[in-house]
Enzyme design. Structure first.
Site, PDB file in Angstrom:
ATOM      1  N   TYR A 180       2.298  -4.005  13.523  1.00  8.30           N
ATOM      2  CA  TYR A 180       1.173  -3.289  12.919  1.00  8.30           C
ATOM      3  C   TYR A 180       0.350  -2.584  13.989  1.00  8.30           C
ATOM      4  CZ  TYR A 180      -2.474  -2.366   9.472  1.00  8.30           C
ATOM      5  OH  TYR A 180      -3.359  -1.760   8.622  1.00  8.30           O
ATOM      6  N   GLU A 221       0.815  -1.218   0.000  1.00 16.80           N
ATOM      7  CA  GLU A 221       0.000   0.000   0.000  1.00 16.80           C
ATOM      8  C   GLU A 221       0.850   1.269   0.000  1.00 16.80           C
ATOM      9  OE1 GLU A 221      -3.305   0.276   2.759  1.00 16.80           O
ATOM     10  OE2 GLU A 221      -3.355  -1.903   2.901  1.00 16.80           O
ATOM     11  N   GLU A 224      -9.380  -3.952   5.749  1.00 15.47           N
ATOM     12  CA  GLU A 224      -9.237  -2.953   4.690  1.00 15.47           C
ATOM     13  C   GLU A 224      -8.135  -3.362   3.724  1.00 15.47           C
ATOM     14  OE1 GLU A 224      -9.233   1.918   4.342  1.00 15.47           O
ATOM     15  OE2 GLU A 224      -8.675   0.955   6.218  1.00 15.47           O
ATOM     16  N   ASP A 266      -1.859  -4.214   3.726  1.00 11.77           N
ATOM     17  CA  ASP A 266      -1.865  -4.276   5.192  1.00 11.77           C
ATOM     18  C   ASP A 266      -2.662  -5.470   5.730  1.00 11.77           C
ATOM     19  OD1 ASP A 266      -0.261  -2.075   5.348  1.00 11.77           O
ATOM     20  OD2 ASP A 266      -1.852  -0.661   5.848  1.00 11.77           O
ATOM     21  N   HIS A 278      -3.705 -10.490  14.695  1.00 11.69           N
ATOM     22  CA  HIS A 278      -2.293 -10.242  14.934  1.00 11.69           C
ATOM     23  C   HIS A 278      -2.077  -9.677  16.325  1.00 11.69           C
ATOM     24  CE1 HIS A 278      -4.055  -7.276  12.020  1.00 11.69           C
ATOM     25  NE2 HIS A 278      -3.847  -6.477  13.025  1.00 11.69           N
ATOM     26  N   ARG A 323      -2.688  -1.251  13.918  1.00  9.26           N
ATOM     27  CA  ARG A 323      -4.155  -1.368  13.937  1.00  9.26           C
ATOM     28  C   ARG A 323      -4.511  -2.769  14.436  1.00  9.26           C
ATOM     29  NH1 ARG A 323      -3.282   1.613   9.095  1.00  9.26           N
ATOM     30  NH2 ARG A 323      -4.049   3.746   9.308  1.00  9.26           N
ATOM     31  N   ASP A 358      -5.155  -6.303   7.598  1.00  9.45           N
ATOM     32  CA  ASP A 358      -6.462  -6.100   8.225  1.00  9.45           C
ATOM     33  C   ASP A 358      -7.537  -6.205   7.148  1.00  9.45           C
ATOM     34  OD1 ASP A 358      -6.192  -3.702   6.838  1.00  9.45           O
ATOM     35  OD2 ASP A 358      -5.808  -2.493   8.614  1.00  9.45           O
TER      36      ASP A 358
END
Length: 672
Positions: free
Chosen positions: A297, A8, A88, A84, A342, A299, A86
């Site tokens: 990460y 990304e 999204e 990423d 995670h 998030r 997640d």
């Protein structure tokens, strides 16, 4: 031909390419490449009659990016999608696969929780298929937000001139407005306390009257307090004395929401700034020619730590501080909304101490990395132990209670200096001895209304209620202020604490939404919707059925509101516009009420209430490097000038050299 890897962010592509070697080319999609189209029923980009099939279009600013990615994908031996880790990120990989013609039935999705050589290489040894349950959950979320955002926003704009509504945004606004209404309705109640002070071994012991003849003491006026004072003029005896060890456990490692809350409280960082700095630490920092991610990460809502990290951290604690400082690994309880995909936010390498990397970091990066590092380390250290003493002095059937403590063993406080421990000494107390008070003070108090929400408190409230995802909180709160539904400012001229206070327009917006959409714009419904999205992500619920249930509930409410909601015209100033002759009216902006022309957007005349003209942005003659729109020079809320994109808020580009000055100003405003 090389293997193509798509991530990304451009900032981490070079780092990952170094890890993978010459057979791989790593490029960036620069985030999302497409979004729901604005055609079809109501311009929503969703076919309601065909299982809510979504139609997507490539974002204008990503057409060249997609064109370049397609060309590279055609030449590549294999394409790996490493967005990423997640929902999204999963959805972005799916969008890329669709546009680039990548087979989603192939194992070409690569996921890593940290950007380190070992983690990245291990991830490429174990690619998987795109998880379509995660994609469906994210798509469902986007469709829900599109329906509510488009339809409710259009209704509010036409009826009460409010600019937007949102599935989570409107519930967050409700919390702010409801709190303000509690404050307005609050009636203070008088109460009194009586304090008695005793001297012992050079220590002043403060106690408070708690009980009379064993019953809880309540004093509501000066006369009742004075009765207590008059009754306890003689010597006191110790009726109860307890000594014990009190343990204080360290806090668990950070998750997204607690990092935002604690960074706000301890470091003075707004949530948006915390996430921006954490993103940089995750993506990689250049250190002596090499770049590597310093944290995992950012998030996440799991407090889990990998066994490798636990073992390495305990070894470091043992070597640096001693066996007695090594604690147990504790994992927090999972809530219904916890996603355990995670780990918690932790350093990628426990041996990379904050001081060892300080020279490579900006001041803000160092502060946040240090915070994350020692929070993670402390979570695996032994509890702090205190010698705690509680004492009860009694005179004439009145019991006065006091307490003290001294730090016996510092435990995790050895490294976690964000929590302070101050000894409160009582000295050696003799239960056979009579004690005379040095002074007895009656004190008047009044009950206080609930406090307005700080950013940290509002984030905590949203998390505890299960509303939205922590990664979106900073944007939601920013939108509420940007839409002029609330102000975010200091409690007083002498305080740096900032709180949310609803504007007139914010209260009006919330009231109208509650009048007509109370059954869906509420805490319970929104939290249940989050749970449903989680179940879709786990493959336990059908996304089409979930959307149909929502539509069946929402659209009748919308039709009724369109019919019954009163249209409120803007309040007229009673003057003509000096530029076009139209009526001047009062409007609400992010900095409060102002005067503007009723012919907006054809006429853009506006001025502040004090009569001063708002300074218009000045074109610079340059184009925005991110979206191509003209760059303009603007005056910030702090009175400083900066160059940014004229397409704000859709494009948030700020020219780098000016951005640094702006950040320095923000640091001064938010420093704790």
């Amino acid at each position: 031909m090389k293997n193509l890897v798509i991530v990304e962010s451009p900032s981490k592509s070079k780092t990952i390419e170094k890890y993978l070697g010459p057979d791989f080319e790593v490029v960036s999609s620069k985030g999302h490449i497409r979004d729901l189209a604005t055609r079809g029923k109501d311009g929503l980009g969703v076919d309601f009659d065909n299982d809510f099939e979504a139609t997507y279009k490539i974002s204008k600013d990503k057409k060249d990016v997609v064109k370049e990615l397609k060309a590279k994908a055609k030449k590549a031996d294999a394409v790996y999608l490493a967005t990423d880790p997640d929902r999204e990120g999963e959805a972005i990989s799916w969008h890329l696969a669709n546009e680039l013609g990548v087979d989603i039935d192939q194992e070409n999705r690569v996921v890593f929780n940290e950007i380190t050589k070992d983690a990245v290489l291990k991830a490429f040894e174990n690619p998987r298929k795109i998880d379509m349950d995660l994609v469906k959950s994210q798509e469902t979320r986007r469709i829900l937000d599109r329906i509510i955002g488009f339809k409710l926003s259009k209704l509010l704009q036409s009826k009460i001139k409010s600019k937007s509504a949102g599935r989570v945004q409107s519930v967050a606004l409700k919390l702010i407005v409801d709190r303000e209404k509690e404050i307005d309705a609050f009636i203070p109640e008088e109460y009194w306390t009586v304090l008695a002070f005793f001297e012992n071994d050079g220590n002043l012991i403060e106690t408070s009257a708690e009980r009379y003849k064993g019953k809880k003491l309540k004093m509501t006026n000066a006369e009742e307090a004075q009765t207590v004072v008059d009754a306890v003029q003689g010597d006191f005896v110790i009726s109860k004395l307890e000594k014990k060890n009190r343990k204080k456990d360290s806090k668990l490692p950070f998750i997204t929401s607690t990092l935002q809350q604690e960074a706000s409280t301890r470091l003075g960082f707004p949530a948006k700034k915390t996430m921006r700095v954490a993103q940089k630490l995750y993506e990689g920092i250049e250190m002596g020619g090499d770049a590597e991610g310093l944290i995992t990460y950012m998030r996440t809502d799991s407090t889990r730590l990998s066994q490798t990290f636990v073992d390495d951290a305990k070894a470091l604690i043992l070597e640096s501080y001693g066996k007695e400082y090594v604690g147990k690994y504790r994992q927090g309880k999972k809530t219904e909304n916890t996603q355990d995909a995670h780990e918690a936010i932790r350093p990628t390498n426990v041996n990379r101490t904050p001081d060892s990397v300080k020279s490579y970091l900006t001041n803000d990066e160092y502060k946040l990395y240090r915070f994350i590092y020692y929070r993670s380390l402390a979570s695996l250290m032994a509890p702090a132990v205190f010698d705690a003493v509680s004492v009860e002095f009694t005179q004439n059937d009145y019991d006065f209670n006091g307490s003290g403590s001294t730090l016996k063993f510092d435990g995790y406080l050895k490294v976690y200096d964000y929590e302070k421990s101050t000894d409160k000494l009582l000295g050696e107390l003799d239960e056979s001895k009579a004690y005379k008070s040095q002074k007895i003070d009656p004190e008047q108090h009044f009950t206080q209304p609930p406090s307005r929400f700080t950013e940290a408190r509002l984030i905590k409230e949203l998390e505890e209620l299960g509303i939205g995802r922590p990664s979106t909180y900073s944007m939601i709160l920013e939108t509420i202020v940007y839409r002029a539904y609330a102000t975010f400012g200091a409690v007083s001229e002498t305080s740096k604490t900032k709180v949310f206070k609803p504007t007139e327009q914010g209260v009006l917006t919330n009231d109208k939404l509650q009048d007509h959409f109370e059954s869906i714009i509420n805490v319970h419904y929104t939290a249940n919707m989050e749970e449903e999205l989680d179940l879709i992500a786990e493959g336990k619920k059908n996304n089409v059925e979930a959307l149909q249930r929502f539509v069946d509930k929402f659209y009748p409410l919308l039709e009724e509101a369109d019919e019954k909601m009163e249209k409120i015209e803007a309040e007229k100033v009673g003057e003509e516009c000096p530029e076009c002759g139209g009526e001047l009216v009062y409007r609400f902006g992010r900095f409060g009420k102002f005067v503007a022309c009723s012919n907006f957007p054809e006429c853009r005349y506006n001025r502040a209430l004090d009569g001063t003209k708002k300074e218009a942005p000045e074109p610079t003659g340059e184009e925005c490097p991110e979206c191509g729109k003209p760059l303009v020079k603007r005056k910030s809320r702090y009175g400083t000038w900066f160059v940014g994109c004229s397409g704000f808020p859709k494009c948030r580009y700020i020219q780098p050299n000016e951005k640094k000055k702006k950040e320095e100003t923000e640091n001064e405003e938010t420093a704790s």
